[in-house]
Scaffold this motif. Sequence first.
Motif, mmCIF file in Angstrom:
data_model
loop_
_atom_site.group_PDB
_atom_site.id
_atom_site.type_symbol
_atom_site.label_atom_id
_atom_site.label_comp_id
_atom_site.label_asym_id
_atom_site.label_seq_id
_atom_site.Cartn_x
_atom_site.Cartn_y
_atom_site.Cartn_z
ATOM 1 N N PRO A 103 -74.479 -21.851 -29.230
ATOM 2 C CA PRO A 103 -73.509 -20.790 -29.514
ATOM 3 C C PRO A 103 -73.505 -20.461 -31.008
ATOM 4 C CG PRO A 103 -72.538 -22.502 -28.143
ATOM 5 C CD PRO A 103 -73.857 -23.029 -28.603
ATOM 6 N N LEU A 104 -73.068 -19.245 -31.328
ATOM 7 C CA LEU A 104 -72.974 -18.845 -32.727
ATOM 8 C C LEU A 104 -72.155 -19.880 -33.492
ATOM 9 C CD1 LEU A 104 -73.867 -16.364 -34.454
ATOM 10 C CD2 LEU A 104 -71.562 -15.465 -34.132
ATOM 11 N N ILE A 105 -72.731 -20.434 -34.572
ATOM 12 C CA ILE A 105 -72.049 -21.488 -35.326
ATOM 13 C C ILE A 105 -70.765 -20.945 -35.949
ATOM 14 C CG2 ILE A 105 -72.271 -23.114 -37.239
ATOM 15 C CD1 ILE A 105 -74.052 -23.795 -34.871
ATOM 16 N N THR A 106 -70.842 -19.751 -36.503
ATOM 17 C CA THR A 106 -69.648 -19.120 -37.071
ATOM 18 C C THR A 106 -69.550 -17.690 -36.547
ATOM 19 O OG1 THR A 106 -70.764 -18.220 -39.024
ATOM 20 C CG2 THR A 106 -69.892 -20.454 -39.201
ATOM 21 N N THR A 107 -68.361 -17.242 -36.277
ATOM 22 C CA THR A 107 -68.108 -15.813 -36.053
ATOM 23 C C THR A 107 -67.638 -15.278 -37.394
ATOM 24 O OG1 THR A 107 -65.879 -16.370 -35.309
ATOM 25 C CG2 THR A 107 -67.560 -16.082 -33.622
ATOM 26 N N ALA A 108 -68.599 -15.006 -38.238
ATOM 27 C CA ALA A 108 -68.343 -14.902 -39.674
ATOM 28 C C ALA A 108 -67.442 -13.727 -40.028
ATOM 29 C CB ALA A 108 -69.657 -14.791 -40.430
ATOM 30 N N THR A 109 -66.348 -14.032 -40.707
ATOM 31 C CA THR A 109 -65.555 -13.035 -41.401
ATOM 32 C C THR A 109 -66.113 -12.839 -42.798
ATOM 33 O OG1 THR A 109 -63.599 -13.723 -40.169
ATOM 34 C CG2 THR A 109 -63.221 -12.421 -42.156
ATOM 35 N N PHE A 110 -66.761 -13.891 -43.310
ATOM 36 C CA PHE A 110 -67.352 -13.883 -44.641
ATOM 37 C C PHE A 110 -68.860 -14.083 -44.504
ATOM 38 C CE2 PHE A 110 -63.072 -15.617 -44.849
ATOM 39 C CZ PHE A 110 -62.469 -14.787 -45.783
ATOM 40 N N VAL A 111 -69.627 -13.486 -45.394
ATOM 41 C CA VAL A 111 -71.082 -13.572 -45.347
ATOM 42 C C VAL A 111 -71.525 -15.033 -45.457
ATOM 43 C CG1 VAL A 111 -73.199 -12.992 -46.585
ATOM 44 C CG2 VAL A 111 -71.439 -11.258 -46.245
ATOM 45 N N ASN A 112 -72.406 -15.458 -44.566
ATOM 46 C CA ASN A 112 -73.001 -16.797 -44.605
ATOM 47 C C ASN A 112 -74.397 -16.723 -45.218
ATOM 48 O OD1 ASN A 112 -71.804 -18.070 -41.360
ATOM 49 N ND2 ASN A 112 -70.698 -17.463 -43.185
ATOM 50 N N THR A 113 -74.767 -17.723 -46.024
ATOM 51 C CA THR A 113 -76.101 -17.797 -46.617
ATOM 52 C C THR A 113 -76.541 -19.262 -46.692
ATOM 53 O OG1 THR A 113 -75.283 -17.998 -48.901
ATOM 54 C CG2 THR A 113 -75.662 -15.766 -48.071
ATOM 55 N N SER A 114 -77.787 -19.469 -47.043
ATOM 56 C CA SER A 114 -78.397 -20.745 -47.445
ATOM 57 C C SER A 114 -78.072 -21.920 -46.526
ATOM 58 C CB SER A 114 -78.023 -21.086 -48.893
ATOM 59 O OG SER A 114 -76.635 -21.147 -49.101
ATOM 60 N N PRO A 115 -78.458 -21.878 -45.242
ATOM 61 C CA PRO A 115 -78.233 -23.034 -44.368
ATOM 62 C C PRO A 115 -79.139 -24.201 -44.736
ATOM 63 C CG PRO A 115 -79.570 -21.410 -43.241
ATOM 64 C CD PRO A 115 -79.155 -20.781 -44.539
ATOM 65 N N ALA A 116 -78.651 -25.414 -44.490
ATOM 66 C CA ALA A 116 -79.423 -26.643 -44.701
ATOM 67 C C ALA A 116 -79.004 -27.628 -43.617
ATOM 68 C CB ALA A 116 -79.159 -27.225 -46.083
ATOM 69 N N ALA A 117 -79.947 -28.449 -43.139
ATOM 70 C CA ALA A 117 -79.633 -29.357 -42.039
ATOM 71 C C ALA A 117 -80.421 -30.650 -42.179
ATOM 72 C CB ALA A 117 -79.949 -28.695 -40.690
ATOM 73 N N ALA A 118 -79.849 -31.734 -41.612
ATOM 74 C CA ALA A 118 -80.543 -33.026 -41.579
ATOM 75 C C ALA A 118 -80.006 -33.832 -40.410
ATOM 76 C CB ALA A 118 -80.341 -33.799 -42.886
ATOM 77 N N TYR A 119 -80.889 -34.616 -39.777
ATOM 78 C CA TYR A 119 -80.460 -35.553 -38.750
ATOM 79 C C TYR A 119 -79.985 -36.827 -39.435
ATOM 80 C CZ TYR A 119 -80.422 -38.454 -34.572
ATOM 81 O OH TYR A 119 -80.017 -39.281 -33.554
ATOM 82 N N GLY A 120 -78.896 -37.395 -38.919
ATOM 83 C CA GLY A 120 -78.362 -38.608 -39.516
ATOM 84 C C GLY A 120 -77.901 -39.578 -38.460
ATOM 85 N N PRO A 121 -76.712 -40.124 -38.590
ATOM 86 C CA PRO A 121 -76.230 -41.161 -37.669
ATOM 87 C C PRO A 121 -75.844 -40.599 -36.296
ATOM 88 C CG PRO A 121 -75.112 -41.262 -39.810
ATOM 89 C CD PRO A 121 -75.796 -39.953 -39.735
ATOM 90 N N GLY A 122 -76.836 -40.144 -35.524
ATOM 91 C CA GLY A 122 -76.600 -39.673 -34.170
ATOM 92 C C GLY A 122 -76.417 -38.187 -34.019
ATOM 93 N N ASP A 123 -76.180 -37.459 -35.116
ATOM 94 C CA ASP A 123 -75.949 -36.016 -35.071
ATOM 95 C C ASP A 123 -76.774 -35.332 -36.154
ATOM 96 O OD1 ASP A 123 -73.868 -35.882 -33.034
ATOM 97 O OD2 ASP A 123 -72.532 -36.817 -34.513
ATOM 98 N N TYR A 124 -76.793 -34.009 -36.079
ATOM 99 C CA TYR A 124 -77.308 -33.186 -37.170
ATOM 100 C C TYR A 124 -76.121 -32.704 -38.001
ATOM 101 C CZ TYR A 124 -81.582 -32.874 -34.370
ATOM 102 O OH TYR A 124 -82.706 -33.168 -33.639
ATOM 103 N N LEU A 125 -76.245 -32.786 -39.323
ATOM 104 C CA LEU A 125 -75.256 -32.210 -40.225
ATOM 105 C C LEU A 125 -75.812 -30.884 -40.724
ATOM 106 C CD1 LEU A 125 -72.616 -32.318 -41.855
ATOM 107 C CD2 LEU A 125 -73.864 -33.590 -43.621
ATOM 108 N N LEU A 126 -75.092 -29.802 -40.447
ATOM 109 C CA LEU A 126 -75.500 -28.454 -40.829
ATOM 110 C C LEU A 126 -74.532 -27.935 -41.878
ATOM 111 C CD1 LEU A 126 -77.211 -25.886 -40.378
ATOM 112 C CD2 LEU A 126 -75.715 -25.336 -38.444
ATOM 113 N N LEU A 127 -75.068 -27.497 -43.011
ATOM 114 C CA LEU A 127 -74.270 -26.963 -44.118
ATOM 115 C C LEU A 127 -74.705 -25.540 -44.414
ATOM 116 C CD1 LEU A 127 -74.580 -30.000 -46.586
ATOM 117 C CD2 LEU A 127 -72.672 -29.538 -45.044
ATOM 118 N N TRP A 128 -73.804 -24.744 -44.977
ATOM 119 C CA TRP A 128 -74.144 -23.397 -45.407
ATOM 120 C C TRP A 128 -73.111 -22.925 -46.425
ATOM 121 C CZ3 TRP A 128 -72.056 -24.688 -40.725
ATOM 122 C CH2 TRP A 128 -70.825 -24.131 -40.390
#
Length: 298
Positions: free
Chosen positions: A76-101
């Motif tokens: 599903p869409l990670i954000t229903t953005a009211t504000f512009v999203n840019t520069s996503p970054a992701a990494a797998y860690g302790p059982g999950d993926y951490l997604l930043l933007w």
Amino acid sequence: VWNDSRLGELHPAARLFDRQGAASRPATLIATLRGTQATVAGGPGQFLGAWIDQSVPVPAVRAVLIRDDGTVLTLPLITTATFVNTSPAAAYGPGDYLLLWTEERATRDVYAALVGPDGGMRGPFPFATSPSDDEWSPAVAGNAKQWLAAWSAVAQIRFTRVGLDGGQLDWPPRAVAAASGAARFYPSVATNGTDFLIAWFDDYQLAAVRVLADGTVLDAPPILLDNTLRPGQRCQAAWSGGQFVVSWQRETGDVVSQLIPAAGPVVLAPPRLLMSNSGVHDHPRIALVEAWALERSV
């Protein structure tokens, strides 16, 4: 993953390779809608691909899970953005993926979400925000115990370790260099399974520090990798299996790499030439499935 223009506009695309470097699946578009800034993170049995969806009125983060057999699970869409999203970054860690933007609000802020191997999501939630300062351009790496996230903020590169629940273990966040008038942008983070390395653009130079699992910064002053960078040049940090490796494009256009030991004194050899004057190439990203992640999945 990369940004592919074969359909006349940019779409995120992906291709799977085996450990010998042979393509194990054909290249495929992971989104039929226009998207940019593709990034990827490797986990056990699958990869998380993320990008900025440019087909919606306000650009927003989208993501897919790419299975080892080539199956693509659209999330599903990670954000229903009211504000512009840019520069996503992701990494797998302790059982999950951490997604930043980055979200471009009154100031630029970093937001986050945790994505499970089944596609379940926790978030989004504020990660690094300030009512008066920009916090932007995040990067992240993870191992079996924690993530380390870094981002640009007020002529600093700030970082924090991140726990299982996505909570920050260092508050306030730490800085790898004191604030100054220098332009410090675009960090990249790598881990050897225990410790970390952060590399970044530092006032037309390329700098790096090693960070221990407890958050201690080993290198003061930072390691200087290059002093002839193009304005705003980005780098890519990774773990080679024996040393950290940082790659970047020099002012000449050449793409080069440098090896950095995980511990001990740093004595740098001349950077290794990877590609001569590659002006027609842009924004490549690669992800490996680390041995600790494979062991965790057994």
